[in-house]
Design an enzyme around this catalytic site. Structure first.
Site, PDB file in Angstrom:
ATOM      1  N   LYS A  47       0.858  -1.185   0.000  1.00 38.46           N
ATOM      2  CA  LYS A  47       0.000   0.000   0.000  1.00 38.46           C
ATOM      3  C   LYS A  47       0.900   1.244   0.000  1.00 38.46           C
ATOM      4  O   LYS A  47       2.117   1.107  -0.080  1.00 38.46           O
ATOM      5  CB  LYS A  47      -0.915  -0.017   1.217  1.00 38.46           C
ATOM      6  CG  LYS A  47      -1.384  -1.392   1.651  1.00 38.46           C
ATOM      7  CD  LYS A  47      -2.293  -2.099   0.651  1.00 38.46           C
ATOM      8  CE  LYS A  47      -2.661  -3.462   1.207  1.00 38.46           C
ATOM      9  NZ  LYS A  47      -3.515  -4.274   0.384  1.00 38.46           N
ATOM     10  N   LEU A  48       0.313   2.449   0.150  1.00 39.03           N
ATOM     11  CA  LEU A  48       1.159   3.647   0.076  1.00 39.03           C
ATOM     12  C   LEU A  48       1.920   3.859   1.386  1.00 39.03           C
ATOM     13  O   LEU A  48       3.144   3.772   1.431  1.00 39.03           O
ATOM     14  CB  LEU A  48       0.321   4.891  -0.257  1.00 39.03           C
ATOM     15  CG  LEU A  48       0.021   5.130  -1.742  1.00 39.03           C
ATOM     16  CD1 LEU A  48      -0.864   4.048  -2.317  1.00 39.03           C
ATOM     17  CD2 LEU A  48      -0.598   6.487  -1.958  1.00 39.03           C
TER      18      LEU A  48
END
Ligand SMILES: *Cc1c(COP(=O)(O)O)cnc(C)c1O
Length: 388
Positions: free
Chosen positions: A194-195
């Site tokens: 994910k970020l």
């Protein structure tokens, strides 16, 4: 030993990965400070990370967990989903979305998604509704915001709890606000795919104070006194256990990293959106590749920048993956479909045509903060020249 057929990257070309976390000296420094403090388990940094994340997402309460999967488990428990209940979930998602209801003895009922966003809608949910349905899990797939308002209205009119699996979507917006706000409870992931990352880690957010308090207790063995309180007291108060809990705690090592990463989140989203625009401009002149886009109701952080390989493209999805692999580009098959997995062979799905199509034809392009223009151009050139 099983040998998996693999494509070796040419020695002269540096490999381009689908994702790379954006980490630096600041994260290392923050973790070193925690080590020096001597308090490495859940403690003050976790509390600070929770407060900062709640503020960023405009949520009243945030409870840090060991992963999004454990946050989803807690979300179902605090929402009161019980054994025997039916929970509507998209099959088109990472397997954890379907596993969460199973952890509380409920049954996932797989529903289809719409082709543009890869997300559920009132129409797809309606087809899965049963008399035993008590809750819905929506997903912001790959960061694309789900159109929540009509679903919220529909859930309310049927007395269903609404849980948002926002694992991918920190930094995405819905109608001008952070995603996750309109659900009863939302779950987030800080896995490096994910970020924002903490190595492993997750968060539960909710505006329901009682639910947040219960999630907080359940994540540490349902202990009446928190570990942080016990360890900081000179004479520890006696603890009691009112119900069966779990160890789903985040450590302060992770939280310290999370605080730094949260400060970089907006820059990460901006950079990803800029890179996606560059892919979009290039793909406009390539027939047969359809890139995912922002829906009208919000903006994506493009956690997964997927494209659909249409019949007019010279290669199918598997052919394109191999072609990219030969050029040292590690793209990925698109989002999986849980109903096709052996673990869910016992669940009748009644036909999920859009899910089947997207899971077969989509591919996720390399996209990360540090992706250079030169490397992105290599990906674009490879897509534009499928025969070479
Ligand atoms: C990544 C992901 C999860 C699982 O997150 P973890 O933090 O690895 O447990 C759950 N749901 C979706 C939609 C995901 O993409």
């Amino acid at each position: 030993m099983n040998t998996v057929p693999s494509v070796a990257a040419p020695a002269t070309l540096e490999r381009i990965n689908v994702m790379k976390p954006w980490l630096g000296e600041e994260e290392a420094q923050a973790i070193a400070e925690v080590v020096a403090s001597g308090w490495v388990a859940q403690g003050p940094r976790t509390a600070a990370f929770e407060a900062a994340f709640a503020k960023h997402q405009m949520a009243a309460h945030a409870v840090a967990t060991s992963s999004c999967t454990t946050a989803l488990h807690l979300a179902l428990l605090v929402a009161g989903v019980k054994a025997g209940d039916d929970v509507l979930v998209p099959s088109f998602s990472f397997i954890a979305t379907a596993n969460a209801p199973t952890y509380v003895g409920a049954h996932p009922v797989f529903v289809d998604v719409e082709p543009g966003t890869g997300n559920v809608t009132v129409e797809t949910l309606e087809r899965g509704l049963t008399v035993a349905t008590t809750a819905v899990i929506v997903v912001d797939q790959g960061g694309i915001p789900v159109d929540l308002s009509p679903i919220r209205h529909w859930c309310d009119s049927h007395g269903l709890k609404l849980i948002e699996d926002a694992a991918c979507a920190a930094g995405s917006t819905y109608r001008g606000e952070p995603v996750g706000r309109g659900a009863d409870v939302s779950a987030w992931s800080f896995h490096p795919r994910k970020l924002l990352t903490t190595g492993e880690g997750g968060m539960l957010t909710t505006n329901n104070e009682a639910w947040a308090a219960r999630a907080r207790t359940l994540r540490e063995h349902a202990m009446g006194v928190s570990a942080a309180e016990r360890h900081s007291a000179l004479v520890a108060p006696a603890e009691s256990y009112a119900e069966i809990g779990y160890n789903y705690r985040m450590t302060d090592l992770q939280a310290a990293m999370g605080l730094v990463q949260l400060g970089k989140l907006d820059a990460m989203v901006a950079r990803r959106r800029e890179l996606v625009q560059r892919y979009r401009d290039a793909l406009e002149v390539i027939a047969g590749l359809e890139l995912v886009r922002d829906p009208e109701h919000g903006t994506s952080n493009f956690q997964s920048c997927w494209l659909e390989v249409l019949p007019e493209y010279p290669l199918d999805r598997e052919g394109l993956l191999e072609h990219l692999g030969r050029l040292g580009i590690s793209a990925r098959r698109g989002i999986m479909a849980a109903h096709q997995q052996p673990a869910y062979a016992h669940v009748a799905s009644g036909g999920l045509p859009v899910t089947d199509r997207l899971t077969r034809n989509t591919l996720i392009l390399p996209l990360y903060h540090q992706l250079s223009d030169t490397d992105q151009q290599r990906v674009i050139d490879a897509l534009a020249n499928p025969k070479e």
